[in-house]
Design a protein around this motif. Structure first.
Motif, PDB file in Angstrom:
ATOM      1  N   PRO A  38       3.031   3.122 -13.486  1.00 46.15           N
ATOM      2  CA  PRO A  38       1.998   2.542 -14.351  1.00 46.15           C
ATOM      3  C   PRO A  38       2.511   1.534 -15.378  1.00 46.15           C
ATOM      4  O   PRO A  38       1.755   0.674 -15.821  1.00 46.15           O
ATOM      5  CB  PRO A  38       1.381   3.740 -15.055  1.00 46.15           C
ATOM      6  CG  PRO A  38       1.936   4.947 -14.432  1.00 46.15           C
ATOM      7  CD  PRO A  38       3.086   4.553 -13.576  1.00 46.15           C
ATOM      8  N   GLU A  39       3.774   1.592 -15.732  1.00 45.74           N
ATOM      9  CA  GLU A  39       4.308   0.685 -16.749  1.00 45.74           C
ATOM     10  C   GLU A  39       4.642  -0.700 -16.196  1.00 45.74           C
ATOM     11  O   GLU A  39       4.866  -1.631 -16.966  1.00 45.74           O
ATOM     12  CB  GLU A  39       5.551   1.302 -17.413  1.00 45.74           C
ATOM     13  CG  GLU A  39       6.766   1.431 -16.519  1.00 45.74           C
ATOM     14  CD  GLU A  39       6.770   2.636 -15.582  1.00 45.74           C
ATOM     15  OE1 GLU A  39       7.726   2.753 -14.792  1.00 45.74           O
ATOM     16  OE2 GLU A  39       5.841   3.456 -15.615  1.00 45.74           O
ATOM     17  N   ARG A  40       4.669  -0.876 -14.878  1.00 49.36           N
ATOM     18  CA  ARG A  40       4.984  -2.167 -14.260  1.00 49.36           C
ATOM     19  C   ARG A  40       3.719  -3.009 -14.071  1.00 49.36           C
ATOM     20  O   ARG A  40       2.657  -2.467 -13.796  1.00 49.36           O
ATOM     21  CB  ARG A  40       5.607  -1.968 -12.882  1.00 49.36           C
ATOM     22  CG  ARG A  40       6.966  -1.354 -12.875  1.00 49.36           C
ATOM     23  CD  ARG A  40       7.455  -1.299 -11.447  1.00 49.36           C
ATOM     24  NE  ARG A  40       8.720  -0.615 -11.321  1.00 49.36           N
ATOM     25  CZ  ARG A  40       9.278  -0.324 -10.161  1.00 49.36           C
ATOM     26  NH1 ARG A  40       8.680  -0.650  -9.035  1.00 49.36           N
ATOM     27  NH2 ARG A  40      10.438   0.299 -10.125  1.00 49.36           N
ATOM     28  N   PRO A  41       3.849  -4.337 -14.144  1.00 44.06           N
ATOM     29  CA  PRO A  41       2.693  -5.197 -13.835  1.00 44.06           C
ATOM     30  C   PRO A  41       2.239  -5.019 -12.380  1.00 44.06           C
ATOM     31  O   PRO A  41       1.057  -4.954 -12.103  1.00 44.06           O
ATOM     32  CB  PRO A  41       3.210  -6.616 -14.061  1.00 44.06           C
ATOM     33  CG  PRO A  41       4.440  -6.467 -14.890  1.00 44.06           C
ATOM     34  CD  PRO A  41       4.988  -5.096 -14.622  1.00 44.06           C
ATOM     35  N   GLU A  42       3.190  -4.978 -11.460  1.00 44.30           N
ATOM     36  CA  GLU A  42       2.895  -4.625 -10.073  1.00 44.30           C
ATOM     37  C   GLU A  42       3.204  -3.138  -9.933  1.00 44.30           C
ATOM     38  O   GLU A  42       4.298  -2.753  -9.541  1.00 44.30           O
ATOM     39  CB  GLU A  42       3.734  -5.455  -9.107  1.00 44.30           C
ATOM     40  CG  GLU A  42       3.360  -6.909  -9.090  1.00 44.30           C
ATOM     41  CD  GLU A  42       4.108  -7.691  -8.037  1.00 44.30           C
ATOM     42  OE1 GLU A  42       3.492  -8.539  -7.421  1.00 44.30           O
ATOM     43  OE2 GLU A  42       5.311  -7.442  -7.848  1.00 44.30           O
ATOM     44  N   ARG A  43       2.233  -2.322 -10.266  1.00 49.00           N
ATOM     45  CA  ARG A  43       2.492  -0.904 -10.489  1.00 49.00           C
ATOM     46  C   ARG A  43       2.703  -0.084  -9.230  1.00 49.00           C
ATOM     47  O   ARG A  43       3.252   1.009  -9.288  1.00 49.00           O
ATOM     48  CB  ARG A  43       1.378  -0.296 -11.327  1.00 49.00           C
ATOM     49  CG  ARG A  43       0.023  -0.263 -10.643  1.00 49.00           C
ATOM     50  CD  ARG A  43      -1.043   0.304 -11.514  1.00 49.00           C
ATOM     51  NE  ARG A  43      -0.929   1.744 -11.620  1.00 49.00           N
ATOM     52  CZ  ARG A  43      -1.765   2.497 -12.311  1.00 49.00           C
ATOM     53  NH1 ARG A  43      -2.761   1.964 -12.971  1.00 49.00           N
ATOM     54  NH2 ARG A  43      -1.597   3.801 -12.359  1.00 49.00           N
ATOM     55  N   PHE A  44       2.282  -0.585  -8.081  1.00 44.68           N
ATOM     56  CA  PHE A  44       2.417   0.200  -6.855  1.00 44.68           C
ATOM     57  C   PHE A  44       3.570  -0.310  -6.005  1.00 44.68           C
ATOM     58  O   PHE A  44       3.816  -1.505  -5.900  1.00 44.68           O
ATOM     59  CB  PHE A  44       1.120   0.150  -6.037  1.00 44.68           C
ATOM     60  CG  PHE A  44      -0.035   0.761  -6.754  1.00 44.68           C
ATOM     61  CD1 PHE A  44      -0.105   2.126  -6.968  1.00 44.68           C
ATOM     62  CD2 PHE A  44      -1.055  -0.030  -7.240  1.00 44.68           C
ATOM     63  CE1 PHE A  44      -1.172   2.686  -7.648  1.00 44.68           C
ATOM     64  CE2 PHE A  44      -2.128   0.522  -7.921  1.00 44.68           C
ATOM     65  CZ  PHE A  44      -2.184   1.877  -8.122  1.00 44.68           C
ATOM     66  N   GLU A  45       4.249   0.641  -5.368  1.00 41.12           N
ATOM     67  CA  GLU A  45       5.328   0.333  -4.447  1.00 41.12           C
ATOM     68  C   GLU A  45       5.016   1.071  -3.148  1.00 41.12           C
ATOM     69  O   GLU A  45       4.793   2.278  -3.153  1.00 41.12           O
ATOM     70  CB  GLU A  45       6.652   0.810  -5.028  1.00 41.12           C
ATOM     71  CG  GLU A  45       7.864   0.360  -4.281  1.00 41.12           C
ATOM     72  CD  GLU A  45       9.128   0.733  -5.026  1.00 41.12           C
ATOM     73  OE1 GLU A  45       9.615  -0.078  -5.832  1.00 41.12           O
ATOM     74  OE2 GLU A  45       9.608   1.858  -4.817  1.00 41.12           O
ATOM     75  N   VAL A  46       4.978   0.330  -2.050  1.00 37.83           N
ATOM     76  CA  VAL A  46       4.743   0.927  -0.743  1.00 37.83           C
ATOM     77  C   VAL A  46       6.076   0.973  -0.019  1.00 37.83           C
ATOM     78  O   VAL A  46       6.778  -0.039   0.083  1.00 37.83           O
ATOM     79  CB  VAL A  46       3.714   0.114   0.072  1.00 37.83           C
ATOM     80  CG1 VAL A  46       3.452   0.773   1.416  1.00 37.83           C
ATOM     81  CG2 VAL A  46       2.421  -0.046  -0.712  1.00 37.83           C
ATOM     82  N   ASN A  47       6.446   2.167   0.457  1.00 37.23           N
ATOM     83  CA  ASN A  47       7.725   2.369   1.133  1.00 37.23           C
ATOM     84  C   ASN A  47       7.483   2.665   2.607  1.00 37.23           C
ATOM     85  O   ASN A  47       6.772   3.606   2.946  1.00 37.23           O
ATOM     86  CB  ASN A  47       8.483   3.545   0.508  1.00 37.23           C
ATOM     87  CG  ASN A  47       8.858   3.290  -0.918  1.00 37.23           C
ATOM     88  OD1 ASN A  47       9.439   2.270  -1.227  1.00 37.23           O
ATOM     89  ND2 ASN A  47       8.513   4.197  -1.804  1.00 37.23           N
ATOM     90  N   TYR A  48       8.084   1.846   3.456  1.00 33.94           N
ATOM     91  CA  TYR A  48       8.010   2.034   4.907  1.00 33.94           C
ATOM     92  C   TYR A  48       9.364   2.561   5.367  1.00 33.94           C
ATOM     93  O   TYR A  48      10.391   1.930   5.119  1.00 33.94           O
ATOM     94  CB  TYR A  48       7.714   0.701   5.602  1.00 33.94           C
ATOM     95  CG  TYR A  48       6.403   0.083   5.198  1.00 33.94           C
ATOM     96  CD1 TYR A  48       5.244   0.342   5.905  1.00 33.94           C
ATOM     97  CD2 TYR A  48       6.329  -0.777   4.100  1.00 33.94           C
ATOM     98  CE1 TYR A  48       4.033  -0.232   5.533  1.00 33.94           C
ATOM     99  CE2 TYR A  48       5.130  -1.350   3.721  1.00 33.94           C
ATOM    100  CZ  TYR A  48       3.988  -1.078   4.451  1.00 33.94           C
ATOM    101  OH  TYR A  48       2.797  -1.644   4.078  1.00 33.94           O
TER     102      TYR A  48
END
Length: 71
Positions: A38-48
């Motif tokens: 939540p603290e990042r501007p691009e808050r989501f990270e998708v891991n493949y």
């Protein structure tokens, strides 16, 4: 485990290259996981998580995104 972070717009090209390049040959998508920072501007990270069946190797491909832009 090897980890590769790619830009959103380069995801399809990167995944295709990992599948089709001799010596890499990642044929199987094992898992897709999402992480919320939540603290990042691009808050989501998708891991493949990919697996090369022929070479018995794994790799994690990470892509960052925000609440609006789909991956």
């Amino acid at each position: 485990e090897v980890c590769l972070t790619v830009a959103r717009d380069d995801l399809v090209a990167a995944m295709t290259r990992l599948r089709d390049t001799p010596g890499l040959e990642y044929q199987q998508l094992m898992e897709i996981a999402g992480v919320d920072y939540p603290e990042r501007p691009e808050r989501f990270e998708v891991n493949y998580h990919l697996l090369s069946l022929t070479l018995n190797r794994r790799i994690r491909v990470k892509v960052r995104t925000d609440e609006v832009t789909p991956v």
